[in-house]
Each structure stands twice: as C-alpha cells, then as structure tokens.
Design a protein around this motif. Structure first.
Motif, PDB file in Angstrom:
ATOM      1  N   ALA A  57       0.867  -1.119   0.032  1.00 10.50           N
ATOM      2  CA  ALA A  57       0.007   0.099   0.077  1.00 10.50           C
ATOM      3  C   ALA A  57       0.848   1.386  -0.104  1.00 10.50           C
ATOM      4  O   ALA A  57       0.658   2.355  -0.660  1.00 10.50           O
ATOM      5  N   THR A  61       1.398   3.982  -3.128  1.00 10.54           N
ATOM      6  CA  THR A  61       0.941   5.336  -2.880  1.00 10.54           C
ATOM      7  C   THR A  61       2.106   6.500  -2.869  1.00 10.54           C
ATOM      8  O   THR A  61       2.446   7.266  -2.479  1.00 10.54           O
ATOM      9  N   ASN A 237      -4.215  -2.804  -1.281  1.00 12.45           N
ATOM     10  CA  ASN A 237      -4.910  -1.443  -0.845  1.00 12.45           C
ATOM     11  C   ASN A 237      -6.269  -1.828  -0.322  1.00 12.45           C
ATOM     12  O   ASN A 237      -6.605  -1.008   0.557  1.00 12.45           O
ATOM     13  N   LEU A 238      -7.250  -2.640  -0.758  1.00 16.34           N
ATOM     14  CA  LEU A 238      -8.380  -3.037  -0.222  1.00 16.34           C
ATOM     15  C   LEU A 238      -8.463  -3.408   1.133  1.00 16.34           C
ATOM     16  O   LEU A 238      -9.205  -3.067   2.138  1.00 16.34           O
ATOM     17  N   ARG A 240      -5.995  -3.324   3.311  1.00 18.11           N
ATOM     18  CA  ARG A 240      -5.446  -2.390   4.318  1.00 18.11           C
ATOM     19  C   ARG A 240      -6.790  -1.096   4.581  1.00 18.11           C
ATOM     20  O   ARG A 240      -6.833  -0.871   5.818  1.00 18.11           O
ATOM     21  N   TRP A 241      -7.351  -0.952   3.752  1.00 17.03           N
ATOM     22  CA  TRP A 241      -8.563   0.114   3.942  1.00 17.03           C
ATOM     23  C   TRP A 241      -9.516  -0.586   4.844  1.00 17.03           C
ATOM     24  O   TRP A 241      -9.890   0.056   5.823  1.00 17.03           O
ATOM     25  N   GLU A 244      -8.013  -0.701   8.547  1.00 24.72           N
ATOM     26  CA  GLU A 244      -8.305   0.490   9.310  1.00 24.72           C
ATOM     27  C   GLU A 244      -9.657   0.772   9.709  1.00 24.72           C
ATOM     28  O   GLU A 244      -9.951   1.437  10.757  1.00 24.72           O
ATOM     29  N   ARG A 245     -10.782   0.258   9.030  1.00 22.41           N
ATOM     30  CA  ARG A 245     -11.848   0.756   9.261  1.00 22.41           C
ATOM     31  C   ARG A 245     -12.893  -0.166   9.986  1.00 22.41           C
ATOM     32  O   ARG A 245     -13.825  -0.249  10.663  1.00 22.41           O
ATOM     33  N   THR A 250     -12.413  -7.669   9.756  1.00 23.21           N
ATOM     34  CA  THR A 250     -11.758  -8.339   8.479  1.00 23.21           C
ATOM     35  C   THR A 250     -10.774  -9.577   9.023  1.00 23.21           C
ATOM     36  O   THR A 250     -10.516 -10.592   8.331  1.00 23.21           O
TER      37      THR A 250
END
Length: 307
Positions: A57, A61, A237-238, A240-241, A244-245, A250
């Motif tokens: 990730a 970025t 990336n999905l 990690r998102w 985090e949320r 997850t």
C-alpha cells in the motif's frame, strides 16, 4: 492510532525482518504452486503478512520507506526463485504423492491459525460472524468445485485475467491462487510455461541459455506478470482500507478463510480407504506442518502482546 497489525512491522529489526520475509516468500512461492494452498497463509505464518500488505500500500502511493522496500524485495525474490526452480518438481510431487503433500499442507495451513487468533483477540461477535461467513464460502467452494481444467489455452487476455484472479487470491490467507488457476483451466499450462522458462535460462547442460525457448515462454509470462501486479496492488490496498475501518470483522473473515481452506485438502480423495499406515503417516505430516508454521509465526514475536 495504528492498529495491532500495523504495529507489527515496526517491532522487528531489519535483519530479522529480511529473514522472515525471505522465509515467508519462499513458502509463499511454494504454496502458490499447489492448488488449495494459500500464499497469504504462508506469509501470515511467517509473521510478515500485515507488514507485506502495508508495504504494498505504501509503495503504490509512492511512499518508499527502506523497511517496506526491504520486505517486498525479500518476499518477491524468494517467491520468484522458488516458483521458477520448483514449478516442474512440485507439479510432479502433487501428482505422484498427493496424500503426503496435502497432509503436509493441511498442517502448514492450520499452523497460521494461532498467529491470526493472537492478532484478532479479544474476540467480538462481529469477528465470529465474519469468520462463520467466510468459512462457509470457502467450504462451499471446495465442495462444489470440479477442480478441472488443464486445457492448453494460450489466450493472452485469459492469461492476464488468470494472473489478476490468482494474485488477488494469492495474498488472501486461505484462498489459493493456484486453485483459481485450476478452475480457469490455466494451472497446467502456466506451470509448464514457467518450467519452460527455467529450462531456457539454465540451458540443457551442454549449451548456454536457449533464447528461443525464453522468448516463447515470455508470451505467457509477461501478461501473467502484469495481471499479478494489478491483482496484488488492488487487493492489498483494499485489505489495508478494511483493516483500518473494520479490523475485527476483517480479521474474522481472514480466520474463516484460513480454516475453510482445509476443507478442500482432504488427502485421500483419490484413495478413499487409506491404510492404517497411510492414515498415521498423514497425521504425522499434518503435525509436522503445523509445528513448522507455528514456530515460524513465533520467530521474533508478533508484537501483539504489547500494551
């Protein structure tokens, strides 16, 4: 504040991180050669999965931290060399000694459960719900899949899509990239192409590299590689998102995937009446695989006991 998974990667010295990453990458490469075995599970067992997801990730970025680059280089190099060198051999082992290999891989897969459980605790209802759903999905997929395929399909578009699908599954613990390749009819053609590339690079022992053989293999390797990059970047990336949320849900889903993957690995599908010796041997291989990944997961600690 960073969650426990994100804290993991900052607690290991660089040398230990490189060693664990290389071990995890080698196991990941080996796992990705075998239908039913998850490459993500092997990274999880080696204790570098959270850092691997975070590193991808970061790089995508355009944040290039030395630790992230070290981890990715170690994983990619070890996995690539393992796949290149062992594609032909693993295919033969699975075909000729299926019950032994699958017993070992059951143990290797289950060995990642204690590590993931430590990361996920304390458990919540959401964690158990997500684990139940993902376990059910994996069990249904294993039970209903014909696991057929093997058609020598050389469509570049199909190879690219196979790379996307397989690499997306590759980094999800419990989901096998090779298993999806098998379902898409690309497993044997791709392994044969990788082995062809190896033969082209090393030659036949009497001459140097075979350029024609290498170029022929690259028609498959290049679109496959592009598909793998797209899949890994997107899914990492999905993940990690999501972490985090909705960290607990997850992690619960990952735990369910890990446990559900074992459903499709019963080692005696081709010989439904194993002898006592085979059953005892299978049990020993399961325990050996389990012990191996548990020890890998404890190498250097995970840091989840902090605070």
């Amino acid at each position: 504040m960073p969650n426990r998974l994100q804290q993991t990667k900052s607690l290991q010295p660089a040398a230990l991180l490189a060693v664990r990453s290389a071990i995890g990458g080698g196991l990941m490469g080996l796992a990705n050669l075998v239908p039913g075995i998850s490459g993500g599970t092997m990274l999880l067992a080696a204790g570098v999965y959270p850092a691997f997801i975070g590193a991808i990730a970061e790089v995508t970025t355009l944040r290039f931290r030395p630790r992230s680059l070290l981890l990715l280089a170690s994983v990619a190099t070890a996995a690539g060399l393992t796949i290149l060198l062992l594609a032909g051999s693993v295919k033969s082992l699975v075909q000729d000694h299926r019950w032994i290999m699958y017993s070992l891989f059951i143990g290797l897969t289950l060995g990642g459960v204690p590590l993931l459980w430590r990361m996920a605790r304390p458990a919540t209802p959401g964690l158990f719900a997500a684990a139940t759903v993902s376990f059910g999905l994996m069990a249904v997929m294993a039970a209903t899949s014909s696991a057929g395929g093997g058609a020598d399909e050389r469509s570049l578009t199909l190879v690219f899509l196979a790379g996307v699908a397989a690499s997306s599954a590759m980094i999800l613990p419990g989901v096998s990239g090779a298993y999806l390749l098998l379902l898409l009819g690309q497993y044997e053609p791709i392994l044969e192409t990788i082995d062809q590339l190896r033969r082209g690079v090393v030659g036949d022992g009497t001459a140097g590299p075979d350029v024609a053989l290498i170029l022929d293999a690259m028609w498959i390797v290049v679109p496959l590689g592009l598909g793998i990059v797209v899949g890994v970047v997107g899914v990492s990336n999905l993940l990690r998102w999501l972490l985090e949320r909705a960290e607990k849900a997850t992690l619960g889903a990952l735990l369910g995937l890990l446990l559900g993957a074992v459903v499709g690995l019963w080692p005696f599908t081709e010989s439904p009446d194993p002898t006592p010796g085979q059953f005892g041997g299978a049990t020993a291989f399961v325990l050996a695989g389990f012990a191996t990944t548990v020890l890998l997961g404890r190498l250097g600690g995970t840091g989840d006991d902090e605070g």
